[in-house]
Write an enzyme that holds these catalytic residues in place. Structure first.
Site, PDB file in Angstrom:
ATOM      1  N   ALA A   1      11.237   3.654   6.215  1.00 35.60           N
ATOM      2  CA  ALA A   1      11.211   5.116   6.344  1.00 35.60           C
ATOM      3  C   ALA A   1       9.806   5.596   6.681  1.00 35.60           C
ATOM      4  O   ALA A   1       9.629   6.529   7.468  1.00 35.60           O
ATOM      5  CB  ALA A   1      11.705   5.747   5.041  1.00 35.60           C
TER       6      ALA A   1
ATOM      7  N   THR B   1      -1.674   3.795   0.290  1.00 34.91           N
ATOM      8  CA  THR B   1      -0.211   3.607   0.333  1.00 34.91           C
ATOM      9  C   THR B   1       0.352   3.993   1.707  1.00 34.91           C
ATOM     10  O   THR B   1       0.135   5.110   2.181  1.00 34.91           O
ATOM     11  CB  THR B   1       0.486   4.465  -0.751  1.00 34.91           C
TER      12      THR B   1
ATOM     13  N   GLY C   1      -7.682  -4.115   6.842  1.00 33.40           N
ATOM     14  CA  GLY C   1      -8.121  -2.941   6.096  1.00 33.40           C
ATOM     15  C   GLY C   1      -9.252  -2.226   6.828  1.00 33.40           C
ATOM     16  O   GLY C   1      -9.157  -1.950   8.032  1.00 33.40           O
TER      17      GLY C   1
ATOM     18  N   GLY D   1     -10.505  -3.271  10.309  1.00 30.61           N
ATOM     19  CA  GLY D   1      -9.714  -3.134  11.539  1.00 30.61           C
ATOM     20  C   GLY D   1      -8.603  -4.158  11.632  1.00 30.61           C
ATOM     21  O   GLY D   1      -7.844  -4.358  10.682  1.00 30.61           O
TER      22      GLY D   1
ATOM     23  N   LYS E   1       8.953   1.092   3.299  1.00 27.53           N
ATOM     24  CA  LYS E   1       8.223   0.660   4.507  1.00 27.53           C
ATOM     25  C   LYS E   1       8.933   1.068   5.801  1.00 27.53           C
ATOM     26  O   LYS E   1       8.288   1.438   6.782  1.00 27.53           O
ATOM     27  CB  LYS E   1       7.984  -0.847   4.451  1.00 27.53           C
TER      28      LYS E   1
ATOM     29  N   ASP F   1       9.119   7.048  -3.839  1.00 25.51           N
ATOM     30  CA  ASP F   1       7.888   6.508  -4.432  1.00 25.51           C
ATOM     31  C   ASP F   1       7.546   7.307  -5.689  1.00 25.51           C
ATOM     32  O   ASP F   1       7.286   8.518  -5.613  1.00 25.51           O
ATOM     33  CB  ASP F   1       6.729   6.610  -3.434  1.00 25.51           C
TER      34      ASP F   1
ATOM     35  N   ASP G   1       2.055   0.694   7.155  1.00 27.20           N
ATOM     36  CA  ASP G   1       3.273   1.139   7.841  1.00 27.20           C
ATOM     37  C   ASP G   1       2.909   2.045   9.018  1.00 27.20           C
ATOM     38  O   ASP G   1       3.514   1.951  10.093  1.00 27.20           O
ATOM     39  CB  ASP G   1       4.186   1.894   6.872  1.00 27.20           C
TER      40      ASP G   1
END
Ligand code: RIB
Length: 308
Positions: free
Chosen positions: A50, A255, A227, A230, A48, A21, A259
């Site tokens: 990893a 970020t 977000g 919830g 995503k 990234d 994931d």
């Protein structure tokens, strides 16, 4: 033939992407044709797949990653991060193309924009999946995203050992074959992914409508991430919708939060929790992940998630 005793070596096998990234902080994310100045560039382990593997391992899950990185400095950064978190990297293939890269801008509210150059992720093939059949056979839950080729995702879904559970986050979204959708338990989507899969015309206006419409496409269950609000859980078998609230936190960088949420959800499902119970845990993990900068560096331990 597998049963749950046979497939207990890993709580979670993540099959997916690994990216370096490249992150720049900006006052405002640029519009089309616009140039903005940002902070110094920082480089972090991401992707995503990893990210999910590190998130699950940091929580205490026995985790393995099946992915492809380049034989380069970014690939070594990613492998080091996986190993430091305790992820089994025996399934990470090396070479074939440069490691995937994500170009990320983050604004002061913590929101981001991301462009991914897939690199080695695009070379993770169905043949790589067939060659890893033993690894697949040792996982209670297999988690997938869409930063690797769709054929490869479909190969995992079609060769999933009996007894293993499949979790799919279709990100970035793409049209999904019916037989892949049919084994998702759950399909985990945010608002954009839900509307893409349903088609803007058909989507409806509320998360409840998206959840019902998505279930009608065939997955066994659906989770819609909302977000700071919830998540909405829709279990096709149990029936009904369950809204799971998120703890309130100060967002610094979102970020990888999705994931971390999906990894936590997948792990807890593998431990035998219901979808709603697993989602209650996962929203705490996702909330903790937005309180620090970066993706993998920001993921909480079980203790940190529990303290929210
Ligand atoms: O979900 C966040 C991730 O998306 C980043 O780490 C980036 O690599 C992209 O894959």
């Amino acid at each position: 033939m597998y049963d749950m005793d046979d497939i207990g070596d890993y709580d979670l096998l993540v099959v997916g992407s690994a990216n370096a990234d490249l992150v720049v902080g900006v006052e405002r994310r640029p519009a089309a044709g616009e140039t903005v100045l940002g902070t110094d560039l920082t480089v972090h382990p991401g992707g995503k797949g990893a990210n999910q593997a590190v998130a699950a391992a940091r929580l205490g899950a026995r985790t393995a990653l099946l992915a492809r990185v380049g034989d380069d400095a970014h690939g070594r950064l990613l492998l080091d991060s996986q190993r430091a978190a305790g992820v089994d990297t025996g399934g990470v293939r090396v070479g074939g193309a440069p490691t995937g890269v994500a170009l990320i801008t983050v604004d002061p509210s913590g929101d981001n924009s991301i462009v991914v150059s897939p690199g080695a992720n695009a070379r993770l093939t169905p043949a790589d999946i067939r060659a890893a059949d033993e690894l697949l056979g040792r996982a209670r839950v297999v988690s997938l995203q869409l930063e690797i080729p769709l054929d490869t995702v479909a190969e995992v879904a079609r060769t999933l050992p009996p007894g293993a559970r499949l979790v799919l986050n279709p990100s970035p979204p793409a049209p999904l074959p019916a037989d892949v959708l049919a084994v998702c338990d759950p399909l985990v989507v945010n608002e954009h992914e839900a509307c893409f899969i349903l088609g803007a015309e058909e989507a409806g206006a509320t998360p409840e409508e998206w959840a019902r419409a998505l279930l009608a496409l065939g997955p066994r269950s659906v989770v819609i991430t909302l977000g700071a609000q919830g998540a909405l859980v829709a279990d096709g078998e149990a029936g009904g919708l369950d809204h799971v609230a998120s703890p309130k936190v100060e967002a610094v960088d979102t970020t990888g939060a999705g994931d971390a949420f999906t990894a936590a959800l997948a792990w807890r499902l593998g431990l035998g929790e219901s979808l709603s119970q697993a989602a209650v845990y996962a929203v705490r993990v996702g909330a903790a992940a937005v309180t620090r900068k970066g993706a993998q560096e920001a993921f909480p331990t079980a203790e940190e998630a529990g303290s929210l």
